[in-house]
Scaffold this motif. Structure first.
Motif, mmCIF file in Angstrom:
data_model
loop_
_atom_site.group_PDB
_atom_site.id
_atom_site.type_symbol
_atom_site.label_atom_id
_atom_site.label_comp_id
_atom_site.label_asym_id
_atom_site.label_seq_id
_atom_site.Cartn_x
_atom_site.Cartn_y
_atom_site.Cartn_z
ATOM 1 N N HIS A 286 0.842 -1.196 0.000
ATOM 2 C CA HIS A 286 0.000 0.000 0.000
ATOM 3 C C HIS A 286 0.877 1.244 0.000
ATOM 4 N N LEU A 287 0.626 2.108 -0.966
ATOM 5 C CA LEU A 287 1.339 3.377 -1.103
ATOM 6 C C LEU A 287 0.355 4.496 -0.815
ATOM 7 N N VAL B 268 7.329 -8.540 13.902
ATOM 8 C CA VAL B 268 8.483 -7.668 13.640
ATOM 9 C C VAL B 268 8.054 -6.634 12.610
ATOM 10 N N VAL B 269 8.461 -5.380 12.828
ATOM 11 C CA VAL B 269 8.215 -4.297 11.880
ATOM 12 C C VAL B 269 9.560 -3.726 11.467
ATOM 13 N N GLY B 270 9.775 -3.554 10.166
ATOM 14 C CA GLY B 270 11.004 -2.949 9.666
ATOM 15 C C GLY B 270 10.737 -1.555 9.146
ATOM 16 N N ILE B 271 11.485 -0.563 9.652
ATOM 17 C CA ILE B 271 11.314 0.828 9.228
ATOM 18 C C ILE B 271 12.662 1.365 8.759
ATOM 19 N N PRO C 260 9.046 0.569 4.257
ATOM 20 C CA PRO C 260 10.221 1.144 3.591
ATOM 21 C C PRO C 260 10.117 2.658 3.507
ATOM 22 N N THR C 261 11.227 3.320 3.787
ATOM 23 C CA THR C 261 11.246 4.778 3.762
ATOM 24 C C THR C 261 12.095 5.336 2.627
ATOM 25 N N LEU D 13 3.892 -1.207 3.716
ATOM 26 C CA LEU D 13 3.226 0.082 3.843
ATOM 27 C C LEU D 13 4.234 1.193 3.607
ATOM 28 N N CYS D 14 3.913 2.109 2.708
ATOM 29 C CA CYS D 14 4.828 3.213 2.428
ATOM 30 C C CYS D 14 4.065 4.499 2.173
#
Length: 359
Positions: free
Chosen positions: A16-17, A96-99, A125-126, A161-162
């Motif tokens: 999702h963007l 787990v969440v990756g940022i 992802p950032t 999610l971004c």
């Protein structure tokens, strides 16, 4: 503006963007659910926002800062996450969440894949590179002295999610580097990407100038990857096309001690493999030259330094696509017509290097 791309396969999920990315993260919280929030240096504010959203939904977030870029993808950093997961009593029902950028999502994904043989992971992802490449597809891993991503696992996220606003605040050089993966998707599957970039390279490199174009380029690149990984999660055949340009790129990264941006290395790798395919009689001169032209237009590197061939050749021999002592390359036989080149001659390999590293 928002866009959602569905990734099919045995474990389907959505990419999702949109500006509501953090709101959607809250859907993965539950009363008492532990959540390890792995975040790169420089994204502390976003990590705290994510933790607040999770806590408001009853979850128990634990912040886990990690180094920036490839320095995060090491055994000691991974072991530190394992220690934290154990100390906090994480079970298979936790998350787990990756940022962060691609390195952070690779690391977070591998931590999730390896803890108790697999817990769920949500990727935020950032960076442009992270959203179009690393966070989508379920490939996770770390680096070793012998090569990049040689230790890892296939572990699809439950959602990606971004918020496009995150990538828009990247340093320009990092954003432009990420465009290499977008352009790669244009060559292997969606030529409209190339047309959009070539029509206005300045807008393509500045997401704040034309947010609609930026969203379209990201969504198209994600769609290319989604279509491929849905059909071939474990890189047994079709998925190899996503490694177009990566055999030489990973060798450059290793030889340079992972000091090069991944996208910069991919850009040079694209030029190298186009030269190699042309010399093998598979690719015409016009399409070979288009590689340089579109990459030059957005300011990506198209050349490497001379005098490093032996080191690069050794590194390419460790590539995941290599079988025994036979090098295998993803090549183009025409626009959006990927194929494979097995066992090219040493003469052609060296000549293609000379073309990208004149000296």
């Amino acid at each position: 503006m928002s866009r959602t791309i569905q990734v099919g396969g045995a474990a389907p999920y959505a990419v999702h963007l949109g500006p509501d990315a953090l709101v959607r993260l809250g859907r993965h919280a539950a009363p008492g659910r532990r959540v390890l929030v792995v975040h790169q240096t420089g994204r502390e504010d976003l990590a705290r926002e994510a933790a607040d959203v999770l806590a408001a939904a009853g979850a128990a977030p634990v912040l886990a800062p990690v180094p920036d870029a490839e320095s995060a993808k090491t055994v000691p950093v991974l072991a530190g996450l394992w220690t934290l997961l154990g100390q906090q009593g994480f079970t298979r029902s936790d998350l787990v969440v990756g940022i962060g950028g691609g390195a952070t999502t690779d690391l977070a994904g591998f931590a999730a894949a390896s803890w108790l043989r697999g817990v769920e992971v949500v990727q935020l992802p950032t960076s442009l590179l992270g959203v179009v490449d690393a966070a989508v597809g379920g490939k996770t891993g770390i680096n070793t002295a012998e090569g990049k991503n040689l230790v890892g696992a296939f572990h699809p996220p439950v959602e990606v999610l971004c918020d496009p606003g995150w990538t828009a605040t990247q340093p320009r050089a990092d954003y432009v580097s990420g465009l290499a993966e977008v352009i790669k998707c244009g060559f292997v599957a969606d030529p409209t990407i190339l047309d959009l970039v070539e029509h206005d390279p300045g807008a393509a490199t500045d997401p704040r100038r034309d947010p609609g174009l930026a969203l379209d380029l990201v969504a198209r690149a994600v769609q290319v990857k989604a279509d491929v990984v849905a059909a071939d999660l474990t890189e047994s055949s079709l998925r190899e096309i996503l490694n177009y340009g990566h055999t030489f790129a990973h060798a450059v990264e290793q030889v340079e001690g992972y000091t090069w941006r991944h996208g910069d290395a991919v850009a040079v790798g694209l030029v190298y493999v186009a030269e190699l395919a042309h010399r093998a009689g598979l690719l015409d001169a016009a399409l070979r030259d288009r590689h340089r032209q579109v990459l030059d237009a957005v300011g990506l590197p198209t050349a490497y330094r001379p005098g490093r061939w032996e080191e690069l050749r050794t590194a390419m021999g460790r590539d995941k696509k290599t079988r025994g002592s036979t090098l295998r390359f993803v090549v183009l036989e025409g626009l959006a017509r990927p194929g494979r080149l097995e066992g090219p001659s040493e003469e052609d390999l060296r000549a293609a290097y000379a073309a990208v590293a004149p000296g």
